[in-house]
Write a protein that holds these residues in place. Structure first.
Motif, PDB file in Angstrom:
ATOM      1  N   LEU A  98      29.472  35.131  37.079  1.00 33.55           N
ATOM      2  CA  LEU A  98      29.021  36.261  37.884  1.00 33.55           C
ATOM      3  C   LEU A  98      30.037  36.588  38.979  1.00 33.55           C
ATOM      4  O   LEU A  98      30.309  37.763  39.260  1.00 33.55           O
ATOM      5  CB  LEU A  98      27.656  35.962  38.503  1.00 33.55           C
ATOM      6  N   VAL A  99      30.612  35.565  39.588  1.00 37.02           N
ATOM      7  CA  VAL A  99      31.650  35.777  40.604  1.00 37.02           C
ATOM      8  C   VAL A  99      32.864  36.454  39.977  1.00 37.02           C
ATOM      9  O   VAL A  99      33.423  37.410  40.525  1.00 37.02           O
ATOM     10  CB  VAL A  99      32.047  34.444  41.262  1.00 37.02           C
ATOM     11  N   GLN A 101      32.918  38.313  37.266  1.00 44.37           N
ATOM     12  CA  GLN A 101      32.578  39.681  36.880  1.00 44.37           C
ATOM     13  C   GLN A 101      32.564  40.604  38.091  1.00 44.37           C
ATOM     14  O   GLN A 101      33.052  41.743  38.014  1.00 44.37           O
ATOM     15  CB  GLN A 101      31.208  39.707  36.200  1.00 44.37           C
ATOM     16  N   THR A 102      32.005  40.138  39.200  1.00 44.83           N
ATOM     17  CA  THR A 102      31.971  40.964  40.407  1.00 44.83           C
ATOM     18  C   THR A 102      33.381  41.317  40.860  1.00 44.83           C
ATOM     19  O   THR A 102      33.665  42.469  41.223  1.00 44.83           O
ATOM     20  CB  THR A 102      31.228  40.231  41.535  1.00 44.83           C
ATOM     21  N   LEU A 106      34.853  45.206  40.828  1.00 43.08           N
ATOM     22  CA  LEU A 106      35.336  45.826  42.065  1.00 43.08           C
ATOM     23  C   LEU A 106      36.799  46.225  41.943  1.00 43.08           C
ATOM     24  O   LEU A 106      37.215  47.283  42.445  1.00 43.08           O
ATOM     25  CB  LEU A 106      35.141  44.871  43.237  1.00 43.08           C
ATOM     26  N   PRO A 135      30.113  48.361  39.099  1.00 45.26           N
ATOM     27  CA  PRO A 135      29.741  46.962  39.388  1.00 45.26           C
ATOM     28  C   PRO A 135      28.256  46.688  39.206  1.00 45.26           C
ATOM     29  O   PRO A 135      27.859  45.583  38.831  1.00 45.26           O
ATOM     30  CB  PRO A 135      30.164  46.783  40.852  1.00 45.26           C
ATOM     31  N   LEU A 139      25.754  44.578  35.581  1.00 46.15           N
ATOM     32  CA  LEU A 139      24.836  43.453  35.764  1.00 46.15           C
ATOM     33  C   LEU A 139      23.790  43.375  34.666  1.00 46.15           C
ATOM     34  O   LEU A 139      23.431  42.284  34.208  1.00 46.15           O
ATOM     35  CB  LEU A 139      24.152  43.560  37.130  1.00 46.15           C
ATOM     36  N   LEU A 194      20.431  46.705  38.934  1.00 45.10           N
ATOM     37  CA  LEU A 194      20.413  45.612  39.900  1.00 45.10           C
ATOM     38  C   LEU A 194      19.039  44.942  39.951  1.00 45.10           C
ATOM     39  O   LEU A 194      18.936  43.709  39.967  1.00 45.10           O
ATOM     40  CB  LEU A 194      20.803  46.133  41.279  1.00 45.10           C
ATOM     41  N   PHE A 212      27.373  34.209  47.073  1.00 47.07           N
ATOM     42  CA  PHE A 212      28.496  35.052  46.689  1.00 47.07           C
ATOM     43  C   PHE A 212      29.707  34.685  47.550  1.00 47.07           C
ATOM     44  O   PHE A 212      29.954  35.240  48.609  1.00 47.07           O
ATOM     45  CB  PHE A 212      28.130  36.525  46.850  1.00 47.07           C
TER      46      PHE A 212
END
Length: 441
Positions: A98-99, A101-102, A106, A135, A139, A194, A212
């Motif tokens: 997840l980190v 992908q974020t 971005l 972004p 999700l 989200l 995060f």
């Protein structure tokens, strides 16, 4: 012997029942998720002017083009490489992804926002809205991919249902309040994504201990393995975007937003089949990867032939529906005579998708065999065709050129996948010292 036979039959029946249930949940999930996008496009086609819907289609195609990057670097490697993770390692693995992908989303979103200043009017608003939404919209895909990774399509169905309900309710409220616009649609869809993501992760307990921060980036092991596998898939995904998603920007460049609206409106009818094929791929990829690993690296010709037969029958039925009832479907769902003159384009796109269904079989097999470079070439060949020949066809013949470009590029993709599957299968047989090779189907 009789008791052993009974035990084998009981085991086979139990396995069949289990997988039938999973497939049912998979198609239910894909149906709900496809319906959310399908109904949204139906609503926008009916309630928006053609030029406004064309602008939304431009933004949506840009979003899908760049979505291929997290898909290639995060989701697809997870389906193949993640099977090595132990049960207790999975929560931390998902949180690290997840980190990643974020950060990727971005990195893609911010330059796109800046690029929107080079557009004007509706096009600028559509590009900017798609960039800001990327972004958040990624999700929902990530959450559902994890469900399929864990062979839990029922969880994916719940997540998709939350997304569907929120999205539909929001768009209807926007219409009733006379605030329906391209930026508003992207903003509400982002919120729905989200919310559905948080719902799914809360149910699986993955939010517990999730912060995060850059903690997930300190261990480069998973990042390295994902990059090693996914770099080919990323380039292939971008090539696939050139092959399919570049048609709408090219139509915007050489024609007008009304032509873009027509192309997207006809494309909406083949999207459910594409989504169903994608859903089946989500389920079958980890299963096929495990089976091939246990079977020594390949499937029999009979197994491949059955898969091709199933794909052919499903795609043929779908195409026949479009041929015989396409005009009625356009009249019923769009309620605009403007679109009735383009049934020919609907049939052309339906034939292209039917050809793609055959290619999906070889695509799953090649991914399970850990041959991402083959996927790259299956995208690169038709992408070159689009950039060299497709641009000429679209610039000279407009919508007709776009339809022909899609048909030929999809055919080239499936043919390339078939050639590489035969080539890799023969190579594996020679390495294993087996006397026979898979028959060409």
């Amino acid at each position: 012997m009789h008791q052993i036979r009974e035990k084998k039959l009981a085991f086979s029946f139990a396995a069949l029942t289990r997988w039938s249930g999973r497939l049912g949940l998979t198609f239910s999930d894909q149906l709900i998720f496809s319906l959310s996008n399908f109904i949204l496009n139906m609503i926008l086609t009916r309630w928006m002017p053609a030029v406004e819907y064309g602008a939304y289609s431009l933004g949506f195609s840009i979003y899908l083009f760049f979505l291929s990057v997290p898909s290639s670097l995060i989701w697809e490697p997870m389906a193949v490489l993640g099977v090595r993770k132990q049960e207790d390692e999975q929560p931390g693995y998902f949180q690290k992804l997840l980190v990643y992908q974020t950060a990727v989303a971005l990195a893609l979103s911010l330059p796109l926002v800046a690029a929107a200043f080079f557009f004007y009017g509706r096009e600028a608003a559509a590009v900017r809205s798609a960039a800001l939404a990327l972004p958040f919209l990624a999700l929902i895909w990530f959450s559902r991919q994890i469900c399929y990774y864990r062979t839990a399509p029922g969880e994916a169905l719940r997540v998709s249902s939350v997304y569907f309900i929120l999205q539909m309710a929001g768009v209807v409220l926007l219409f009733l309040s006379d605030r329906l616009s391209v930026p508003a649609v992207f903003a509400w869809t982002s919120f729905s994504s989200l919310a559905a993501f948080l719902f799914g992760w809360k149910r699986r307990g993955l939010l517990s201990g999730l912060y995060f921060s850059l903690a997930g980036l300190r261990d480069p092991g998973d990042l390295h393995t994902h990059w090693t596998y996914g770099k080919w898939m990323m380039v292939a995904g971008l090539a696939n975007g050139i092959m399919t998603l570049s048609v709408i920007p090219l139509l915007t460049l050489f024609t007008d937003l009304e032509s873009v609206a027509v192309f997207k409106a006809m494309q909406n009818f083949v999207t459910p089949l594409q989504q169903a094929l994608a859903a089946l791929s989500l389920v079958m990829l980890p299963v096929t990867a495990r089976y091939i690993q246990q079977a020594g690296g390949r499937l029999s010709s009979r197994q491949v032939g059955l898969a091709l037969l199933a794909a052919s029958l499903v795609s043929a039925v779908y195409l026949l529906i479009l041929v015989f009832w396409g005009r009625d479907l356009i009249r019923l769902l769009y309620n605009q005579p403007f679109y009735l003159d383009y049934v020919w384009l609907l049939i052309l796109l339906g034939a292209s998708t039917s050809i793609t269904a055959l290619g999906y079989v070889f695509r799953i097999l090649l991914r399970a065999m850990n041959r991402p470079e083959s996927i790259f070439w299956s995208k690169a060949v038709p992408a070159v065709f689009v950039l060299v020949v497709g641009i000429i066809l679209i610039s000279r013949y407009g919508l007709a050129g776009a339809g022909i470009t899609v048909l030929i590029s999809m055919s080239l993709e499936s043919l390339t996948l078939f050639v590489f599957y035969i080539r890799n299968s023969r190579k594996q047989v020679m390495e294993m010292g087996k006397p026979s090779i898979p028959e060409a189907m």
